[in-house]
Design an enzyme around this catalytic site. Sequence first.
Site, mmCIF file in Angstrom:
data_model
loop_
_atom_site.group_PDB
_atom_site.id
_atom_site.type_symbol
_atom_site.label_atom_id
_atom_site.label_comp_id
_atom_site.label_asym_id
_atom_site.label_seq_id
_atom_site.Cartn_x
_atom_site.Cartn_y
_atom_site.Cartn_z
ATOM 1 N N SER A 312 6.931 -11.245 -11.006
ATOM 2 C CA SER A 312 7.774 -12.156 -11.435
ATOM 3 C C SER A 312 8.297 -11.470 -12.690
ATOM 4 O O SER A 312 8.810 -10.441 -12.892
ATOM 5 C CB SER A 312 7.368 -13.578 -11.580
ATOM 6 O OG SER A 312 8.561 -14.587 -11.647
ATOM 7 N N ASP A 544 13.145 -14.882 -1.217
ATOM 8 C CA ASP A 544 12.576 -15.532 -2.347
ATOM 9 C C ASP A 544 13.634 -15.982 -3.060
ATOM 10 O O ASP A 544 14.676 -15.618 -3.580
ATOM 11 C CB ASP A 544 11.818 -14.297 -3.267
ATOM 12 C CG ASP A 544 11.110 -14.504 -4.361
ATOM 13 O OD1 ASP A 544 11.317 -15.818 -5.033
ATOM 14 O OD2 ASP A 544 10.437 -13.794 -5.146
ATOM 15 N N HIS A 573 7.003 -16.634 -3.320
ATOM 16 C CA HIS A 573 6.962 -15.656 -4.318
ATOM 17 C C HIS A 573 5.855 -15.292 -4.688
ATOM 18 O O HIS A 573 4.930 -15.762 -4.755
ATOM 19 C CB HIS A 573 7.641 -16.738 -5.606
ATOM 20 C CG HIS A 573 8.108 -16.093 -6.915
ATOM 21 N ND1 HIS A 573 8.658 -15.112 -6.991
ATOM 22 C CD2 HIS A 573 7.180 -16.351 -7.838
ATOM 23 C CE1 HIS A 573 8.804 -14.639 -8.130
ATOM 24 N NE2 HIS A 573 7.864 -15.592 -8.861
#
Length: 632
Positions: A312, A544, A573
């Site tokens: 991320s 995602d 994710h």
Amino acid sequence: MRAAALYGILGPLSLSLVMSALLATPATGRPLAAATAPAATAPAAATNPATPTASPRSATAPAGTVPAGTAGAPSATRSAPAAPAASTAPVATAPPVWTTWSAPPASVAPAAAPPGDAAATRGVAFAARRAAQRGVAFRRCPRAEALAAPITCGKVSVPLDYARPRGKHIALTVSRIRATGPKARRQGALVYNPGGPGASSMAFPEYAAEDAFRRVAAVYDFVGYAPRGVGRSAPLSCQRPTAYAKAPTSSPPHPTAAFKRRLVARARAYVRGCVRRSGRALAHYTTLNNARDLEVLRAALGQRRLTFVGASYGTYYGAVYATLFPGRVRRMVFDSVVNPAPGWIWYRDNLDQSLAFERRWRDWRRWVARHHTAYHLGATADQVLASYDRARRRLARKPAGGVVGTAQLQSAFLRTGYNDAYWDPAARALAAYLRGDPEPLIELAAPDPAEAADDENGNAVYTAVECNDAPWPRAWATWDRDNTALARRAPFETWDNVAMNLPCAFWPLKPGRPLDVGNLEAVGPRRTGRVTVPPVLLLSAERDAATPYAGAKELWHRLPGSSLVTEREAGTHGLWGGPNDCVNRHVDAYLLTGKTPGRSAFCAPRPEPTPLPEPGPLPESGKQPAAIPGTP
């Protein structure tokens, strides 16, 4: 952007996640760390992805969870290999509508080195030399870290301001577990970051015992750490945790003018709290400094070159590190990739994220409809939405348990966009509540007072980093115009993402200029010529929501030697360590041997969840914090 558990917080870009929220966790479903990542229960649910980590926050753990743009077209204009072919299901949605802001598009974003770069470059070299001499004194972990032997902990000193490396220093907390295999096979330290901004990976060494990570743990020391401002690494704070965790709160998908005025007032108040509680140090919490801290950590660990896995938001500052220090990169895995285009950081990333969450929200509703006989929430996606709206209206009149309002409801159901493991628990909780049993929904959505301090801390870091990193629209009219238009198409997350990131409209500090990731000439002539970034591995799921697939393709173009592994038609994710053996084999092969699967590879989607015969324990990953700053 919002983020996720081992994975980060990208705020509802999940870049926004309000912090602790969905910190991604290696696909085990356990959070890597106590949350801090971009993810907060926003005015309904915020995350800082990536949230984790922000509205664009995003965080995640090796597979998983917290604290970037999906629909936006890649901003780079440079020529690049053709992107991987799309799957039969369309990946992109309609063209973005946010054209009102006058900031320069990514294609014309300044490529010059950031202001103060020369002094900071000298400062990081000085700090790294000192760290290499001192090393890290690893000892038994403090009780506050809740990490048992054989995991050990230590600290690394870094300058608060790299332009003044002999000035004030702060200490970053670090954790480590030694590789389990023979010394002759060991390959050094593997450093992990789950995202955010605002997520910690101090618990990462615990994953060494998980089956999915044992091959890698045999040859690498697993090293986690809390980035500056997070946890016990010179923690930031912007308001009292009890105020931050206030519940119930409300989260209308189409707010009234009065509600919007309250959002603005609370965002301004939140900024005043950041300045009052953190002072001048606030300016030094940036992605550039996170990358510089990573270089000092590398030196302190005695590693000639860095092996790193970032999820991320961790993919963004890992890519910034690779651009600033290409000769120090050994191997890097970027899992669930934030769109790094300078013109997308961070305002457009968050807009893209909100649009992507709408698509993923529809995926969940369609799944629930296919299992109407199990949940009785509706036989079509629209009927399931009607059931959800019925619960929202009921909670607006009377919060469940006195603490679950419409904001807590939305924050809890946002998790279905981060991790498929939430699909069944969310459907069960909604069905039970509509039948008159609120307890499953309270268990799913009520904020945990014990986590309020971590959640508030994560949100403060998320806000400081994202507001400092790049220009944001200063006019409320721009935010209102862009997001009102977007909410007509994507009402699920849009205004919660606004609430998460709106403090950046009133931030008192001069914003930085995002680095032109992958452009080594942008950071000085010393980087050109012989020094290049070694091949890196990118992981991305086509659906995602926290860090949309377009971001992975953007970074893939920017790093010519990179390899993009795509999980088709999937949306969880955080991929590493999850149930997709194809993805895990590519990661293991790369970390163990350095081999990539060529420019691109595709993996079939993981199996869809199935309704459980009996209620199971709630997943630990993807947890959201209490409430977003500025939420009425």
